[in-house]
Design an enzyme around this catalytic site. Structure first.
Site, mmCIF file in Angstrom:
data_model
loop_
_atom_site.group_PDB
_atom_site.id
_atom_site.type_symbol
_atom_site.label_atom_id
_atom_site.label_comp_id
_atom_site.label_asym_id
_atom_site.label_seq_id
_atom_site.Cartn_x
_atom_site.Cartn_y
_atom_site.Cartn_z
ATOM 1 N N GLU A 19 1.048 -1.141 0.066
ATOM 2 C CA GLU A 19 0.135 0.045 -0.041
ATOM 3 C C GLU A 19 0.783 1.343 -0.141
ATOM 4 O OE1 GLU A 19 -2.833 1.538 -0.302
ATOM 5 O OE2 GLU A 19 -4.362 -0.084 0.533
ATOM 6 N N ASN A 154 -10.071 5.425 3.377
ATOM 7 C CA ASN A 154 -9.246 5.190 2.038
ATOM 8 C C ASN A 154 -9.490 6.388 1.168
ATOM 9 O OD1 ASN A 154 -7.355 2.981 1.207
ATOM 10 N ND2 ASN A 154 -8.879 1.488 1.815
ATOM 11 N N ASP A 216 -10.381 1.464 -3.044
ATOM 12 C CA ASP A 216 -9.156 1.360 -2.205
ATOM 13 C C ASP A 216 -8.627 2.701 -2.392
ATOM 14 O OD1 ASP A 216 -7.015 0.545 -0.572
ATOM 15 O OD2 ASP A 216 -7.585 -1.503 -1.039
#
Length: 309
Positions: A19, A154, A216
């Site tokens: 991420e 997110n 996301d």
């Protein structure tokens, strides 16, 4: 419009859940985190998409949710129990703020810096049955709660002119837009920017029922378009400043997690991906799950913003 892109694997050893990628223009490096692996990662890249050497890792004591560069050098790092400053790669950490939540149930997740050098990080409620996630902002006066009411924070990003902020709630399949006051960091006039179709009840990867994924991480390009990674959707969406789908970009993995722009011309689109919790059958079908991928795009992205204490 659907596109059939040409993706390249920047890494070949997968992370559990990578991420928070960002391109460091002074170092010609891509940085990211592996959340369950409790480590930061970086890789030197020559030209547009040519990795140089091996991935460097920096182990953390807890899960890192997001990172950002610091003006003058170093990283600001959101770990489960707080936000830290790391002045040197692999060195000691200085705590800047204590996590203002129950660390047994929540952790920091997606975040980045705004153009004014403030660090933003949202929280994720791990039980995922209540909207207890909060968006926090760290400045010279401390850590401030700026917005709440989500389950999984997110998709944080800003428009090129800095007047609009975007923030997604993954569980709600929704990206929201806000008017952004650059001077104060205040968010106002919240509205639905783009609503994805919810996940069908009982859906699992491979089911016949259609599912496009949920929002996301995200990045904004120089034309003001919002690129949203669709977890379990095997795609990225490029949304116009009005929230309309301009392009659907397929990915060679089911769970892209966050895009960023990099390379000397900011026309290389990198994405981090996940393999955490995926079935053996799915991982056999998609061996690049958990790897960092890249492709060339026509529209440049925006440079990363650095933290200024």
């Amino acid at each position: 419009m659907n596109t059939a892109p040409s993706w390249s694997a920047i890494t070949t050893v997968p992370d559990g859940l990578s991420e928070s990628p960002f391109w460091h223009p002074q170092e010609n490096r891509l940085y990211w985190v592996d959340i369950p692996g409790r480590r930061l990662a970086r890789l030197a890249i020559a030209g547009q998409m040519q990795p140089q050497g091996e991935v460097e890792y920096w182990p953390m004591s807890e899960e890192p949710g997001c990172i950002a560069p610091v003006q003058g050098g170093g990283l600001v790092i959101a770990l489960r129990d707080g936000i830290y400053l790391g002045e040197n790669w692999g060195g000691s950490l200085q705590q800047l703020a204590v996590a203002p939540y129950d660390t047994a149930k929540l952790r920091f997740n997606d975040g980045k810096c705004d153009a004014q050098g403030r660090f933003w990080a949202g929280s994720l409620y791990e039980l995922k049955d209540q909207a207890l996630g909060v968006l926090y902002m760290l400045d010279g006066q401390g850590l401030h709660a700026m917005m709440d009411g989500v389950t999984t924070a997110n998709g944080l990003a800003w428009s090129p002119d800095g007047r609009t902020a975007y923030w997604a709630d993954t569980a709600a399949h929704q990206v929201r837009a806000f008017d952004f006051d650059a001077a104060t960091g205040q968010l106002s006039a919240g509205r639905v920017f783009h609503q994805m179709t919810p996940k069908p009840a009982g859906w699992a990867w491979g089911d016949a029922a259609a599912y496009g994924g949920r929002p996301d991480g995200a990045a904004v390009d120089s034309e003001g378009c919002y690129w949203s990674a669709q977890y379990e959707g095997q795609r990225l969406l490029r949304l116009s400043p009005n929230g309309q789908v301009l392009a659907e970009v397929k990915t060679p993995v089911p769970c892209p997690t966050m895009p960023c722009f990099g390379g000397p011309d900011l026309k290389t689109l990198f994405i981090t991906t996940s393999r955490q919790g995926r079935s053996a059958q799915e991982l056999a079908q998609f061996p690049l799950a958990g790897c960092v991928l890249a492709m060339r795009v026509d529209v440049a992205g925006l440079s990363v913003n650095a933290y200024r204490a």
